[in-house]
Design a protein around this motif. Structure first.
Motif, PDB file in Angstrom:
ATOM      1  N   ARG A 295      69.557 -37.234 155.585  1.00  0.00           N
ATOM      2  CA  ARG A 295      69.853 -36.204 154.600  1.00  0.00           C
ATOM      3  C   ARG A 295      68.546 -35.598 154.071  1.00  0.00           C
ATOM      4  O   ARG A 295      67.544 -36.306 153.929  1.00  0.00           O
ATOM      5  N   PRO A 296      68.505 -34.323 153.737  1.00  0.00           N
ATOM      6  CA  PRO A 296      67.280 -33.719 153.187  1.00  0.00           C
ATOM      7  C   PRO A 296      66.977 -34.264 151.789  1.00  0.00           C
ATOM      8  O   PRO A 296      67.868 -34.293 150.924  1.00  0.00           O
TER       9      PRO A 296
ATOM     10  N   HIS B 180      64.841 -36.060 142.648  1.00  0.00           N
ATOM     11  CA  HIS B 180      64.483 -36.509 141.305  1.00  0.00           C
ATOM     12  C   HIS B 180      65.675 -37.249 140.699  1.00  0.00           C
ATOM     13  O   HIS B 180      66.773 -37.263 141.265  1.00  0.00           O
ATOM     14  N   THR B 181      65.440 -37.876 139.532  1.00  0.00           N
ATOM     15  CA  THR B 181      66.507 -38.608 138.834  1.00  0.00           C
ATOM     16  C   THR B 181      66.891 -37.939 137.521  1.00  0.00           C
ATOM     17  O   THR B 181      67.522 -38.567 136.672  1.00  0.00           O
TER      18      THR B 181
ATOM     19  N   THR C  97      65.597 -40.194 133.376  1.00  0.00           N
ATOM     20  CA  THR C  97      66.211 -41.275 134.139  1.00  0.00           C
ATOM     21  C   THR C  97      67.472 -41.704 133.397  1.00  0.00           C
ATOM     22  O   THR C  97      67.510 -41.661 132.157  1.00  0.00           O
ATOM     23  N   PRO C  98      68.533 -42.112 134.084  1.00  0.00           N
ATOM     24  CA  PRO C  98      69.809 -42.407 133.402  1.00  0.00           C
ATOM     25  C   PRO C  98      69.862 -43.823 132.821  1.00  0.00           C
ATOM     26  O   PRO C  98      70.829 -44.552 133.000  1.00  0.00           O
TER      27      PRO C  98
ATOM     28  N   CYS D  11      70.522 -39.466 148.959  1.00  0.00           N
ATOM     29  CA  CYS D  11      70.812 -38.602 147.811  1.00  0.00           C
ATOM     30  C   CYS D  11      69.508 -38.084 147.212  1.00  0.00           C
ATOM     31  O   CYS D  11      68.627 -38.884 146.870  1.00  0.00           O
ATOM     32  N   ALA D  12      69.408 -36.779 147.062  1.00  0.00           N
ATOM     33  CA  ALA D  12      68.216 -36.188 146.465  1.00  0.00           C
ATOM     34  C   ALA D  12      68.335 -36.054 144.947  1.00  0.00           C
ATOM     35  O   ALA D  12      67.327 -35.988 144.249  1.00  0.00           O
ATOM     36  N   ARG D  13      69.564 -36.032 144.429  1.00  0.00           N
ATOM     37  CA  ARG D  13      69.797 -35.858 143.000  1.00  0.00           C
ATOM     38  C   ARG D  13      70.991 -36.706 142.575  1.00  0.00           C
ATOM     39  O   ARG D  13      71.850 -37.040 143.389  1.00  0.00           O
TER      40      ARG D  13
END
Length: 358
Positions: free
Chosen positions: A54-55, A60-61, A72-73, A343-345
């Motif tokens: 996946r790209p 970022h988070t 960050t979560p 996952c990128a985001r």
């Protein structure tokens, strides 16, 4: 924290540094501690199912929660009497969280005044949310005054704990003879007279002052800040909270410290997420100690997680610096897990990352 690589190392160092009664208070749960262990095992039982190739450019988070951006979560869960763990108490743990972009939910049973905690962190660049947790006392004048103090100090939301009208039977700490030592107190509550006990009444009559939905509606209007409920496990309660206009819910079973054999939070979270259909922000706590746990919580519908014992173990093991390191490790692990799952985001995280065949 010398040679502390992972959470097991940190826990061992915390246990070595704390007196046995304090360790029993910090690490124990209610009764036979099935819920304490169940929270942890429920996250472990969920298997990740990563997607490849996946790209990931620009990954970022960052995310949004109650109108503000989170780096960050991660938020520190509310925990009482932190001067038992370090002389700076809640002020030190809040500052450690702020340096890592994590949020803070300050316990109403703080051993450091809420104004002092806020002073340490509210102007810290890049900090996460600053929320204040409370238990309703049965005296609305007192409760309103405490909420007013929190709002004036710079706290951004109120978190009402709803799952502990009475304390659970914490046998481990009783066996160890735990007592709050002289010089440490819940500074906002301990000067209040103890509630009268009525022999023969349920729980000595303490439940006569248990909060109700009417109290939630009153606090929603009185707070002047977004109100979240902490301790919701059932979908019907979640829908009722939404109907009352709360700003969010924290799926929690009090870390297994009140009612034993209760549903693990990893099991309750997707049920509530399905019932609400994304109409309210959901957070979750209970057994979170790895970045993969955070990722699983997000996949099940959480917007963010609250970190409790694993953060407190670090604080006890090495103070604010050790806690900051532990939060950085947790954030790093989340970033690694995101990348390895494709996952990128955070908004790309969904239940498709969990193996549904289990």
């Amino acid at each position: 924290m010398s040679h502390a690589i992972g959470p097991d190392d940190i826990e061992a160092q915390a246990r070595a540094r704390l007196p046995e009664p304090v360790w029993s208070w910090l690490s124990g749960g209610a009764a036979d501690e099935f819920s304490l262990r169940g929270n942890r095992s429920a996250w472990e039982a969920l298997a990740l199912w990563p997607s490849v190739l996946r790209p990931l450019r620009g990954a970022h988070t960052r995310s949004m929660l109650l109108g503000r951006e989170l780096a960050t979560p991660l938020l520190l869960a509310p925990a009482a009497y932190q001067r038992l763990l370090h002389p700076l108490g809640e002020a030190g743990s809040a500052l450690a969280a702020a340096t890592q972009g994590a949020g803070v939910v300050l316990s109403g049973m703080t051993s450091v005044a809420l104004e002092e905690v806020a002073r340490h962190v509210r102007d810290e660049p890049g900090r996460g949310p600053l929320w204040f947790q409370l238990y309703l006392s049965g005296d609305r004048g007192f409760d309103r005054a405490l909420v007013d103090r929190a709002r004036a100090a710079g706290f951004e939301a109120i978190v009402l704990t709803v799952d502990a009208p009475v304390q659970g039977p914490r046998e481990r700490e009783r066996r160890a003879g735990f007592r709050i030592p002289a010089g440490i107190a819940a500074v906002h509550y301990d000067d209040r007279p103890a509630p009268a006990v009525s022999p023969g009444a349920l729980c000595g009559g303490l439940v006569e002052h248990a909060p109700t939905w009417d109290d939630v509606a009153w606090l929603r209007d009185a707070a002047g800040l977004p109100l979240l409920l902490k301790g919701v496990l059932r979908a019907d309660d979640a829908r009722r909270a939404r109907a009352l206009g709360v700003a969010g819910l924290i799926v929690s079973n009090h870390g297994g410290r009140t009612l034993d054999t209760v549903t693990p939070t990893a099991v309750a979270l997707p049920r509530i997420a399905d019932a609400l259909g994304g109409t309210l922000p959901l957070l979750v706590d209970g057994g979170i100690r790895r970045g993969t746990d955070v990722l699983k919580a997000l996949a099940l519908g959480a917007s963010a997680v609250l970190v409790g014992r694993s953060a407190l173990f670090a604080y006890a093991a090495g103070g604010p610096q050790a806690l900051a390191q532990a939060l950085r490790r947790l954030r790093d692990e989340l970033e690694i897990a995101l990348a390895l799952c494709g996952c990128a985001r955070l908004e790309e995280v969904s239940r498709t990352l969990l193996d549904a065949s289990q």
